[in-house]
Design an enzyme around this catalytic site. Structure first.
Site, PDB file in Angstrom:
ATOM      1  N   PRO A  83      11.082  -2.087 -87.144  1.00  0.00           N
ATOM      2  CA  PRO A  83      12.097  -2.891 -85.722  1.00  0.00           C
ATOM      3  C   PRO A  83      12.980  -3.099 -86.146  1.00  0.00           C
ATOM      4  O   PRO A  83      14.284  -3.039 -85.230  1.00  0.00           O
ATOM      5  CB  PRO A  83      10.476  -3.588 -85.349  1.00  0.00           C
ATOM      6  CG  PRO A  83       9.183  -3.415 -86.220  1.00  0.00           C
ATOM      7  CD  PRO A  83       9.558  -2.587 -86.719  1.00  0.00           C
TER       8      PRO A  83
ATOM      9  N   GLU B 131       1.822  -5.193 -89.758  1.00  0.00           N
ATOM     10  CA  GLU B 131       2.606  -6.089 -89.461  1.00  0.00           C
ATOM     11  C   GLU B 131       4.021  -5.806 -90.619  1.00  0.00           C
ATOM     12  O   GLU B 131       5.274  -5.216 -90.178  1.00  0.00           O
ATOM     13  CB  GLU B 131       2.308  -7.345 -90.056  1.00  0.00           C
ATOM     14  CG  GLU B 131       1.362  -8.341 -89.860  1.00  0.00           C
ATOM     15  CD  GLU B 131       2.467  -8.115 -87.430  1.00  0.00           C
ATOM     16  OE1 GLU B 131       3.474  -9.156 -87.570  1.00  0.00           O
ATOM     17  OE2 GLU B 131       1.644  -7.353 -86.926  1.00  0.00           O
TER      18      GLU B 131
ATOM     19  N   ARG C 149      15.610  19.323 -79.114  1.00  0.00           N
ATOM     20  CA  ARG C 149      16.378  19.701 -78.002  1.00  0.00           C
ATOM     21  C   ARG C 149      17.644  20.104 -78.449  1.00  0.00           C
ATOM     22  O   ARG C 149      18.203  20.304 -77.643  1.00  0.00           O
ATOM     23  CB  ARG C 149      16.382  18.765 -76.872  1.00  0.00           C
ATOM     24  CG  ARG C 149      16.719  17.992 -76.377  1.00  0.00           C
ATOM     25  CD  ARG C 149      16.545  16.952 -75.934  1.00  0.00           C
ATOM     26  NE  ARG C 149      17.733  17.687 -74.840  1.00  0.00           N
ATOM     27  CZ  ARG C 149      18.952  17.200 -74.246  1.00  0.00           C
ATOM     28  NH1 ARG C 149      19.633  16.871 -75.608  1.00  0.00           N
ATOM     29  NH2 ARG C 149      19.309  17.471 -73.391  1.00  0.00           N
TER      30      ARG C 149
ATOM     31  N   ASP D  17      29.553  17.991 -73.061  1.00  0.00           N
ATOM     32  CA  ASP D  17      31.073  17.838 -73.027  1.00  0.00           C
ATOM     33  C   ASP D  17      31.321  16.382 -72.926  1.00  0.00           C
ATOM     34  O   ASP D  17      30.594  15.562 -71.875  1.00  0.00           O
ATOM     35  CB  ASP D  17      31.647  18.755 -71.500  1.00  0.00           C
ATOM     36  CG  ASP D  17      31.748  18.460 -70.583  1.00  0.00           C
ATOM     37  OD1 ASP D  17      32.787  17.678 -70.230  1.00  0.00           O
ATOM     38  OD2 ASP D  17      31.022  18.806 -70.131  1.00  0.00           O
TER      39      ASP D  17
HETATM   40  C1  9D3 Z   1       5.907 -10.545 -85.379  1.00  0.00           C
HETATM   41  C2  9D3 Z   1       6.971  -9.515 -85.856  1.00  0.00           C
HETATM   42  N1  9D3 Z   1       7.436  -7.997 -86.039  1.00  0.00           N
HETATM   43  C3  9D3 Z   1       7.915  -7.646 -86.524  1.00  0.00           C
HETATM   44  C4  9D3 Z   1       9.018  -7.512 -84.505  1.00  0.00           C
HETATM   45  C5  9D3 Z   1       6.094  -7.601 -86.432  1.00  0.00           C
HETATM   46  C6  9D3 Z   1       6.421  -5.978 -86.712  1.00  0.00           C
HETATM   47  C7  9D3 Z   1       6.220  -5.728 -84.967  1.00  0.00           C
HETATM   48  C8  9D3 Z   1       5.205  -4.350 -84.754  1.00  0.00           C
HETATM   49  C9  9D3 Z   1       5.424  -5.295 -87.480  1.00  0.00           C
HETATM   50  C10 9D3 Z   1       5.764  -3.954 -87.019  1.00  0.00           C
HETATM   51  C11 9D3 Z   1       5.392  -3.381 -85.578  1.00  0.00           C
HETATM   52  C12 9D3 Z   1       5.279  -2.330 -85.638  1.00  0.00           C
HETATM   53  N2  9D3 Z   1       6.510  -1.255 -84.670  1.00  0.00           N
HETATM   54  C13 9D3 Z   1       7.248  -0.138 -85.009  1.00  0.00           C
HETATM   55  O1  9D3 Z   1       6.532   0.445 -86.671  1.00  0.00           O
HETATM   56  C14 9D3 Z   1       8.279   0.396 -84.889  1.00  0.00           C
HETATM   57  C15 9D3 Z   1       9.190  -0.071 -83.586  1.00  0.00           C
HETATM   58  C16 9D3 Z   1       8.794  -1.196 -82.645  1.00  0.00           C
HETATM   59  O2  9D3 Z   1       8.273  -1.656 -83.015  1.00  0.00           O
HETATM   60  N3  9D3 Z   1       9.850  -1.071 -81.666  1.00  0.00           N
HETATM   61  C17 9D3 Z   1      11.175  -0.163 -81.408  1.00  0.00           C
HETATM   62  N4  9D3 Z   1      11.195   0.716 -83.041  1.00  0.00           N
HETATM   63  C18 9D3 Z   1       9.834   0.910 -83.317  1.00  0.00           C
HETATM   64  S1  9D3 Z   1      10.250   2.143 -84.589  1.00  0.00           S
HETATM   65  C19 9D3 Z   1       9.025   1.299 -85.855  1.00  0.00           C
END
Ligand code: 9D3
Length: 251
Positions: free
Chosen positions: A88, A115, A153, A168
């Protein structure tokens, strides 16, 4: 392009590799793909991949040793590969980043769960961190699939029709015009007549006009970012005059 995905849920990718454009790219040899189970690199009777966070708090953290071992094993086979962690807190994924990644030879995707992963992995074993948007997923797997889909793709030969992947610069960053197929009338709604006319320049003009207006109504943020050609400004002026004349007639 070679994709390797490191995950504790490799089965999630079985259906992903087996369908649609990805499957065809694999069959035609434009793409190779493998999925690695991080648990195979975990030690001990229970092969644990997670542990409790130092400093306390709820949830679990992915242990560094199995992840490091898995990444090192994959990297030893493809030392030039770019290692991408889905997280995230990563760089927001967009079409520009998809284009950058499509120029690599080999990509390794590390999917976190729980987490998150131990921060020492992010620092020492990862080249790039990517997020697919500001919403909370339960892990990196779905994000890795989104990135792999968008990159595949763009690879040469994958879509057959080259310019359907690399539009383009003028049609980029606009929403697409509507699409229609048979029948010519469906539930009382007709296909716009110009599309049945066979007049290709009129059709191109209609499509540009509806792309612009649709973008204005649904995603005005995209229009604000984007430079406009004279022909596009002319279309917006035409609509501006139309709106002004309606307002004038009512006030
Ligand atoms: C409570 C804090 N959280 C951070 C926003 C902890 C947390 C939430 C969700 C830690 C890891 C996750 C799992 N998410 C992913 O691994 C993840 C993700 C996402 O949650 N949103 C957008 N892109 C991605 S890429 C990997």
């Amino acid at each position: 392009m070679d994709f390797t995905v490191l995950t504790i849920f490799p089965e999630m990718f079985d259906a992903f590799w087996a369908h649609g454009i990805i499957r065809r790219a694999l069959n035609q040899g434009q793409v190779t793909a493998s999925t690695v189970n991080i648990r195979d690199y975990a030690e001990g009777r229970h092969k644990m991949t997670d542990d409790r966070p130092y400093g306390g708090g709820c949830g679990m953290v992915m242990k560094p040793e199995p992840l490091a071992a898995a990444i090192e094993a994959v990297r030893s086979n493809s030392p030039q590969a770019l290692t991408v962690l889905l997280t995230p807190q990563g760089r927001p994924f967009d079409q520009g980043l998809a284009e950058e990644l499509s120029r690599e030879n080999s990509l390794i995707f590390v999917c976190g769960r729980y987490e998150g992963v131990d921060d020492r992995i992010c620092d020492n074993h990862v080249d790039l961190e990517i997020s697919i948007g500001d919403y909370v997923l339960t892990g990196g797997e779905v994000a890795a699939m989104a990135v792999i889909d968008a990159v595949t793709r763009l690879l040469p030969g994958v879509l057959g029709n080259e310019d359907s992947a690399w539009q383009d610069s003028f049609s980029r960053d606009l929403l697409e015009h509507g699409h229609y197929t048979r029948p010519p009338e469906f539930n009382g709604e007709k296909v716009p007549e110009v599309l049945l006319s066979g007049n290709h320049s009129a059709i191109a003009k209609w499509r540009l006009e509806y792309s612009l207006v649709k973008t204005l109504l649904k995603r005005s943020d995209l229009l604000k970012e984007r430079p406009l050609e004279q022909s596009e400004l002319d279309i917006l002026h035409k609509w501006q005059k139309e709106i002004e004349s309606i307002i004038r007639s009512k006030s």
